[in-house]
Design a protein around this motif. Sequence first.
Motif, PDB file in Angstrom:
ATOM      1  N   LYS A  79      -2.193   4.672  -2.539  1.00  0.00           N
ATOM      2  CA  LYS A  79      -0.959   5.227  -1.967  1.00  0.00           C
ATOM      3  C   LYS A  79       0.259   4.381  -2.305  1.00  0.00           C
ATOM      4  CE  LYS A  79      -3.095   7.209   2.252  1.00  0.00           C
ATOM      5  NZ  LYS A  79      -2.578   8.538   2.483  1.00  0.00           N
ATOM      6  N   GLY A  80       0.050   3.278  -3.018  1.00  0.00           N
ATOM      7  CA  GLY A  80       1.165   2.395  -3.365  1.00  0.00           C
ATOM      8  C   GLY A  80       1.673   1.587  -2.182  1.00  0.00           C
ATOM      9  N   LEU A  81       0.825   1.303  -1.198  1.00  0.00           N
ATOM     10  CA  LEU A  81       1.266   0.541  -0.016  1.00  0.00           C
ATOM     11  C   LEU A  81       1.131  -0.966  -0.264  1.00  0.00           C
ATOM     12  CD1 LEU A  81      -0.394   2.764   2.747  1.00  0.00           C
ATOM     13  CD2 LEU A  81       1.996   2.784   1.994  1.00  0.00           C
ATOM     14  N   ASP A  82       1.775  -1.742   0.617  1.00  0.00           N
ATOM     15  CA  ASP A  82       1.852  -3.201   0.454  1.00  0.00           C
ATOM     16  C   ASP A  82       0.682  -3.891   1.153  1.00  0.00           C
ATOM     17  OD1 ASP A  82       2.528  -5.844   0.311  1.00  0.00           O
ATOM     18  OD2 ASP A  82       4.474  -5.653   1.360  1.00  0.00           O
ATOM     19  N   LEU A  83      -0.157  -4.566   0.366  1.00  0.00           N
ATOM     20  CA  LEU A  83      -1.342  -5.209   0.941  1.00  0.00           C
ATOM     21  C   LEU A  83      -0.991  -6.379   1.867  1.00  0.00           C
ATOM     22  CD1 LEU A  83      -3.973  -5.251  -1.947  1.00  0.00           C
ATOM     23  CD2 LEU A  83      -3.817  -3.698  -0.010  1.00  0.00           C
ATOM     24  N   ASN A  84       0.232  -6.925   1.705  1.00  0.00           N
ATOM     25  CA  ASN A  84       0.656  -7.971   2.639  1.00  0.00           C
ATOM     26  C   ASN A  84       0.816  -7.430   4.050  1.00  0.00           C
ATOM     27  OD1 ASN A  84       0.911 -10.314   0.939  1.00  0.00           O
ATOM     28  ND2 ASN A  84       2.614  -9.243  -0.061  1.00  0.00           N
ATOM     29  N   LYS A  85       0.897  -6.124   4.145  1.00  0.00           N
ATOM     30  CA  LYS A  85       1.081  -5.504   5.467  1.00  0.00           C
ATOM     31  C   LYS A  85      -0.224  -4.963   6.040  1.00  0.00           C
ATOM     32  CE  LYS A  85       5.921  -4.453   4.627  1.00  0.00           C
ATOM     33  NZ  LYS A  85       6.860  -3.423   4.135  1.00  0.00           N
ATOM     34  N   LEU A  86      -1.343  -5.332   5.404  1.00  0.00           N
ATOM     35  CA  LEU A  86      -2.639  -4.977   5.990  1.00  0.00           C
ATOM     36  C   LEU A  86      -2.965  -6.010   7.069  1.00  0.00           C
ATOM     37  CD1 LEU A  86      -5.343  -3.392   6.064  1.00  0.00           C
ATOM     38  CD2 LEU A  86      -6.177  -4.912   4.269  1.00  0.00           C
ATOM     39  N   HIS A  87      -3.043  -5.552   8.314  1.00  0.00           N
ATOM     40  CA  HIS A  87      -3.311  -6.450   9.440  1.00  0.00           C
ATOM     41  C   HIS A  87      -4.675  -6.142  10.031  1.00  0.00           C
ATOM     42  CE1 HIS A  87       0.973  -7.818  10.524  1.00  0.00           C
ATOM     43  NE2 HIS A  87       1.043  -7.206   9.359  1.00  0.00           N
ATOM     44  N   GLY A  88      -5.289  -7.170  10.600  1.00  0.00           N
ATOM     45  CA  GLY A  88      -6.504  -6.915  11.351  1.00  0.00           C
ATOM     46  C   GLY A  88      -7.607  -7.873  10.994  1.00  0.00           C
ATOM     47  N   ASN A  89      -8.823  -7.452  11.247  1.00  0.00           N
ATOM     48  CA  ASN A  89      -9.954  -8.333  10.992  1.00  0.00           C
ATOM     49  C   ASN A  89     -11.268  -7.571  10.917  1.00  0.00           C
ATOM     50  OD1 ASN A  89     -11.356  -8.243  13.692  1.00  0.00           O
ATOM     51  ND2 ASN A  89      -9.346  -8.941  14.383  1.00  0.00           N
ATOM     52  N   GLY A  90     -12.251  -8.257  10.363  1.00  0.00           N
ATOM     53  CA  GLY A  90     -13.613  -7.729  10.355  1.00  0.00           C
ATOM     54  C   GLY A  90     -14.537  -8.799  10.921  1.00  0.00           C
TER      55      GLY A  90
END
Lengths: 134, 567
Positions: free
Chosen positions: B169-180
Motif C-alpha cells: 500500500k506504500g505505507l511507512d514502516l516506521n509507523k508500524l507500532h506494536g509487538n509480538g
Amino acid sequence: MNENKPIRVLIAKIGCDIHERGPITLMTAFRDAGMEVIYTGRYATPERVVQTAMDEDVDIIALSDHTGSMPIIAESVMAELKKNDEMDIHVMAGGLILPSDIPALENMGVKGNYGPGTPLETIIKYTKSLVHPV
Amino acid sequence: MPKENVSLDRKFGHIVRTASQSHIELKPVYNSGDMNHLSYDNDIGDPGIYPYTRGIYPEMFRDRLWLKSFIVSYSTPEETNQAFREYIANGLTDLRILADLPTQCGIDPDHPAAWNSMMCGGVATYGIPTYERMLEGLPLENVVYEFAHMGISNFIYNYSMLVSIMENKGLDLNKLHGNGINDPIRAKLVYECPDFPTDIARRVYMDHIEYAVKKTPRWKPCVPNGVDPQQRGMDVPKELGGCLALATAMIQELKGRGITIDEYGPMVFALDAESDFFETIAKFRAARKMWAVIAKEKLGATHPKSMQLKIGIRTSGLSLQWQKPLNNAARVTLQILSCVLGGVNSIDASSIDEAIGLPSLEARVFNLDTQHIITHEANVPLVADPLGGSYFVEALTSRIEKETNQYLNEIEARGGIFECLESGYLHEVMEANRLKIQREKEEKKRLIVGVNAFQAEGEEGPVNKAIRDVAYRSPTIKDRENMVSEVIGFKAGRDRNAVKRTLKNIYMAAKSGENLNPPMIDAAKAGATIGEVVGIIRTGYGIPYDPFNQIQMPEMVKQIAGQGGNK
C-alpha cells in the motif's frame, strides 16, 4: 468383571486444541481416586487414540476439547472404534460442550458430556459407575 | 403454621487463609519497620525516574492512559473485521490479533490435523488473502497491533504479512507500532507447540528480532510472556522470573548479533492479572524495578528508556468461572483495578462469558466500560502509583523481588532459562505448584465463590442464564469444508514460480544461516502459506516437512530440496 482391578482411563486430546489445564486436573483427580490414567498429550489423532486405547487395554477413553468441536471429534473416535471392533471401550467427553451438542453426542454413545466447572467428584463417581454398574 | 427458627453463624464466610495466591505468608498488619530495609531513591523513586518501581512516566496516566486491548479473532476474517470496528467504536485502542489453532501450530487448513480445530479460537490466517480481508479498512500506521499467537513460526510470519500489506500500500514502516509475543519458552513449556523444535525456534525468533529492530523501530519483536505459564501453574515469582530470564538471554544474544540494549530500547512483558489484588499490584511494581536494575547493571543500558519495562496485561481467564458467571464481573473489575493501581501500559481484560465460549460483543463492551468507569467516575488514574509508600505494598513488592531473585539465581545455577526448559526443570516447578493449588481447592483452603464455596442453591436466575446463552458457536462442518476448498483454490491460483522461488530463498537462508525474515516477507507477498514456510524451514534443517508427520512434502518443496523432480 473383577472389581479389584483398577479402572484404566485414556485421557485424549485430538486436533490442535491447546487447553490442557482440564485434562491434567482430571488426570490427577482420577489417579487420586485409584484409577490408572494415561494421557495422550495434545495434538493426537483419532487413529492414535484408539490404537493407544487398545494397546493399553483401557476401559474408558475420556475426550477433552475446548474448541466447541466435540461432536466432530467424538464422531471420528467412534468410527475408529467401530472399525477396530472395539465398541466395548466406553467413551466419555468433557470440556467446552454446548448443551445443544449433547443430544448428538449421546446418540453416538458418548457418555458424561461434562461442561466446564463440573465438580470432579461428579465425574469420578460417574466414571466408576460406567465400569462397575451398581 | 409457624415458620422454622433460623440459626445464624457469625463465622459464616470467614477468612480461610493467611497467605497470598503465590503462598507468600502475610502478616495481619504492616508498619514502618517493614520498610526499614528500603531506600526511597534506590528502591522506589518517583514515577518516571530509575528504578521505575512507581511507573515509567512522571505523570503516569495523566500523560497517557493505558491502552485498551482485546484479542479479536473469530472464525472468519469478515466477522473479525466487523468486531474490530465495533470495539474501536467503544474505545479499543490496541488491536490484538490471533489465529485459529491449526495456524498457530504452523499448518494450513487443508492439512488433515487441522480439521478438528479449524477456525476455532480465531481466523485461519493461512496466507495474505485472509489478512487483507481481516484488516480491510482498518488503519495500519500509528496504531498498536499485537500478535498473541503461540508458535514461533507465527510471529515472523504474521509480521511479514503486516509488512507486506503496508509495503504493497506504500505505507511507512516506521509507523508500524506494536509487538509480538515471540517467546520460545512459552511456546514449548506451555503449548509444546509442534511447528519447530526449540533449537529451530531459537534461531527463528532471534532472526525476526534482529530484523524487526532494524527495519521497524516501533515494533517490539519479543514480549516475554508470563501470562500463560502462570495460567498453567507458575506462581508470581516464577512468572516474573521466567520473563526476566528470557529477556536477559534475548538481549545478550542480540548483542552477539551487534545490537545493543540501547538500540533495542524499552522492554515489554506480557503479565497476568490474577485475582490476588495486592500481590498483582506488587508484581507489576517489582517487575519494573527488577528489569531496570538488570538492564542497567547487567546488560549495560545507558539510556533511561532502555531501562524501562512496559507491561501489557491479559487478565486471568482461568480465574473466571462457569458457575454463576455474573460473579466474573466482580473478578474482572478487581483485576482491571489492580492493573491501573499497578501502573501498567495496556490491558486486555477477559470477559465475563469467557468460561463459556469466545466473548460476546456485549461482554466486551462491558469490559471497556468498566475501564471508562474506573477512569471517569472512580477517578483512579488521576494520581500516579497511589499505593506508593504503603507499608504493606512496599514490603510485598520487596518480598516478590527477593523471591524472584532467588528463582533467577536457581535458573542461572542450572545453566540458564533454555537449559531449564530442556531439562524439564521449568515443567517440574510449574506442575508442582499447579498440583498444590488443585489440592488446596479440594481441601477448601482456597475458596472459589460458586465453585467450591457459596454454591448456588436451587434454580439459576435469568441474568446468569443469559450470560451463558450468548456463547459463540464453533464453525460447522460446512464452514470447515468451505475453508479447505478456499485454501486449495488459493494455492492452485498462485504464481507457482514466484512461490517456489521465494520458498527456495527461505530454504537457502535456513541452510546458510542468513536472516530468515527478508525471504519470509517475499514469500508472504508471493502467497506462500504458513504451512509451507514452516515446512520449508524444517526441511532446510533436515527434519520432516510436516510437524505432525502426516503429509508428504509438496512437489515444489521436493524440487527445492533436491529430492527428485526437476531443479
